[in-house]
Structures are given as C-alpha cells and as structure tokens.
Design an enzyme around this catalytic site. Structure first.
Site, PDB file in Angstrom:
ATOM      1  N   SER A 218       0.784  -1.063  -0.069  1.00  0.00           N
ATOM      2  CA  SER A 218       0.052  -0.009   0.111  1.00  0.00           C
ATOM      3  C   SER A 218       0.918   1.410   0.041  1.00  0.00           C
ATOM      4  O   SER A 218       1.681   1.552  -0.978  1.00  0.00           O
ATOM      5  CB  SER A 218      -0.955  -0.056   1.439  1.00  0.00           C
ATOM      6  OG  SER A 218      -2.225   0.871   0.923  1.00  0.00           O
TER       7      SER A 218
ATOM      8  N   GLU B  65      -2.208  13.182  12.759  1.00  0.00           N
ATOM      9  CA  GLU B  65      -1.942  14.550  12.462  1.00  0.00           C
ATOM     10  C   GLU B  65      -1.055  14.644  11.275  1.00  0.00           C
ATOM     11  O   GLU B  65      -1.641  15.313  10.278  1.00  0.00           O
ATOM     12  CB  GLU B  65      -1.132  15.642  13.540  1.00  0.00           C
ATOM     13  CG  GLU B  65      -1.966  15.647  14.645  1.00  0.00           C
ATOM     14  CD  GLU B  65      -3.516  16.331  14.484  1.00  0.00           C
ATOM     15  OE1 GLU B  65      -3.516  17.086  13.596  1.00  0.00           O
ATOM     16  OE2 GLU B  65      -4.501  15.822  15.134  1.00  0.00           O
TER      17      GLU B  65
ATOM     18  N   HIS C 160      -7.325  -6.066   0.076  1.00  0.00           N
ATOM     19  CA  HIS C 160      -6.139  -5.265   0.227  1.00  0.00           C
ATOM     20  C   HIS C 160      -5.117  -5.728   0.966  1.00  0.00           C
ATOM     21  O   HIS C 160      -3.917  -5.323   0.784  1.00  0.00           O
ATOM     22  CB  HIS C 160      -6.682  -3.782   0.402  1.00  0.00           C
ATOM     23  CG  HIS C 160      -5.572  -2.816   0.489  1.00  0.00           C
ATOM     24  ND1 HIS C 160      -4.954  -2.377  -0.616  1.00  0.00           N
ATOM     25  CD2 HIS C 160      -5.284  -1.696   1.487  1.00  0.00           C
ATOM     26  CE1 HIS C 160      -4.071  -1.543  -0.120  1.00  0.00           C
ATOM     27  NE2 HIS C 160      -4.186  -1.193   0.927  1.00  0.00           N
TER      28      HIS C 160
END
Length: 214
Positions: free
Chosen positions: A38, A134, A193
């Site tokens: 990924s 974040e 996935h």
C-alpha cells in the site's frame, strides 16, 4: 510515523523514500530487494525510481503508481480514529473491543478495523494511536497521489494484488509498464487489500517465486 518509528510532520513519498535510504546506509546495505504494501509500496516504487542502483528487485503489494481512491474515505477513517476515547485502566482486550465498537459505524469492514486496531498501544496507562494521525491527515492528498517520474526503473518488479481489491486494475497497466517495463502483475485469488493477512501462504509463495534463486 508508523510502528515505533519517531514521528515527523513531513509525510510525502520523497520524504519516506529518504527514510528508507538512510536506513539502508545505517545498515550498510548497498543493494536490496524492496517489498512494500500500500503506502509502503508507493514508497518502495519512489525509491526504485529515484535510486535504481539501490534496488535489485521491487515488490509492490496491492498498489499502483497512480492516484488511489478518493481522499474522503481515508479522511473519514482518520476522523473516526481521532474520536476514539478509552478510559484508562482497561485491559488491552477490553480497550481494543471498545475502540472496535467506536470505529464500526465508519469502518465497516471487520478486517480493516482489525488492521487499524494493531496501532492501538498503551503508554503510561492510557491508550493512544501510535501512528501520527496529524501528519497523515495533513498529507492525505500526497499519500493518495504519486510523484511524477519520467525515467523508468529497469529492474525486475512484481505487482502483487488481491483479486478482491480495486487497487491494481487493468486501467493502471499502461502506467505500470511505463515506469516499470519489466513488471509482472499477479493476483492472489480471494485476497482483499491486506493480501499478506488474507492469504498468507499464497502471498509468501508468490514472493518466494519472484526472488532470485539462493
């Protein structure tokens, strides 16, 4: 920004490729076979395209060198993770179950929730996410896209997808061939996935078959 690695506010593929280059230097590795899944696959591709002399072979697991699915879906996952609240003093299993229940309305696939929950860790008696949410949310557009490259990587490359996943599709083949002319695209039947979790033995077999003989 993952695992026990230190956090950084910068999270582009160029920055993550540099992280891997620094690691290779520190480990004294002059050439490697690089495998990434990924976002890790896009990082591995970036390194192979930037510094082909460092990469003997490349394995990209369930990801193409193109823009991925809309940012909105991942944005919702990150918001759901940020909003999880767990009281201190709970056992790990109770904390995971509580987080699982709180994620369920947004992250409906149980396998995906289990994957996200591997990042829930206890630090000084309270449960936090060890990934840098974040930085990920700030750089989500960068993560979903892929840098522009004009010069291909000429080494052997394996693109190993899950047959039930949309992340490597036939519409990606021209760009895969442009950047990785020696690419072989394979699919593992029945895998989603997270290929290595869904079909572990088949995944290992495909990887070993691609590696050069010892």
């Amino acid at each position: 920004n993952h695992g026990e690695s230190p956090h950084s506010p910068l999270m582009t593929y160029e920055a993550m490729s540099l992280d891997v280059q620094h690691l290779l230097t520190r480990l004294g590795i002059t050439k490697c076979i690089l495998l990434g899944h990924s976002m890790g696959g896009k990082t591995a591709m970036t390194l192979a395209l930037q510094r082909p002399e460092l990469v003997e072979r490349l394995i990209s697991v369930d990801i193409s060198p193109i823009s991925t699915i809309p940012v909105s879906e991942f944005s919702a996952y990150i918001s759901a993770m940020k909003s999880v609240t767990i009281p201190s003093g709970l056992s790990r299993s109770a904390a995971r179950q509580m987080a699982d229940e709180q994620l369920q309305p947004v992250v409906q696939l149980p396998q995906l929730r289990q994957f996200l929950l591997t990042n829930l860790v206890e630090v000084e008696g309270r449960y936090i996410w060890r990934v840098n949410l974040e930085a990920i949310s700030h750089h989500l557009a960068d993560i979903m896209n892929f840098p522009v490259f004009h010069k291909p990587y000429l080494g052997p490359a394996l693109f190993l997808g899950g047959s039930k996943s949309p992340y490597i599709s036939s519409k990606d083949y021209p760009e895969i061939r442009r950047l990785f002319p020696k690419a072989d695209v394979q699919y593992i039947e029945g895998a989603g996935h997270i290929v290595h979790q869904d079909k572990f033995e088949e995944f290992i077999t495909a990887v070993l078959n691609f590696l050069p003989p010892p």
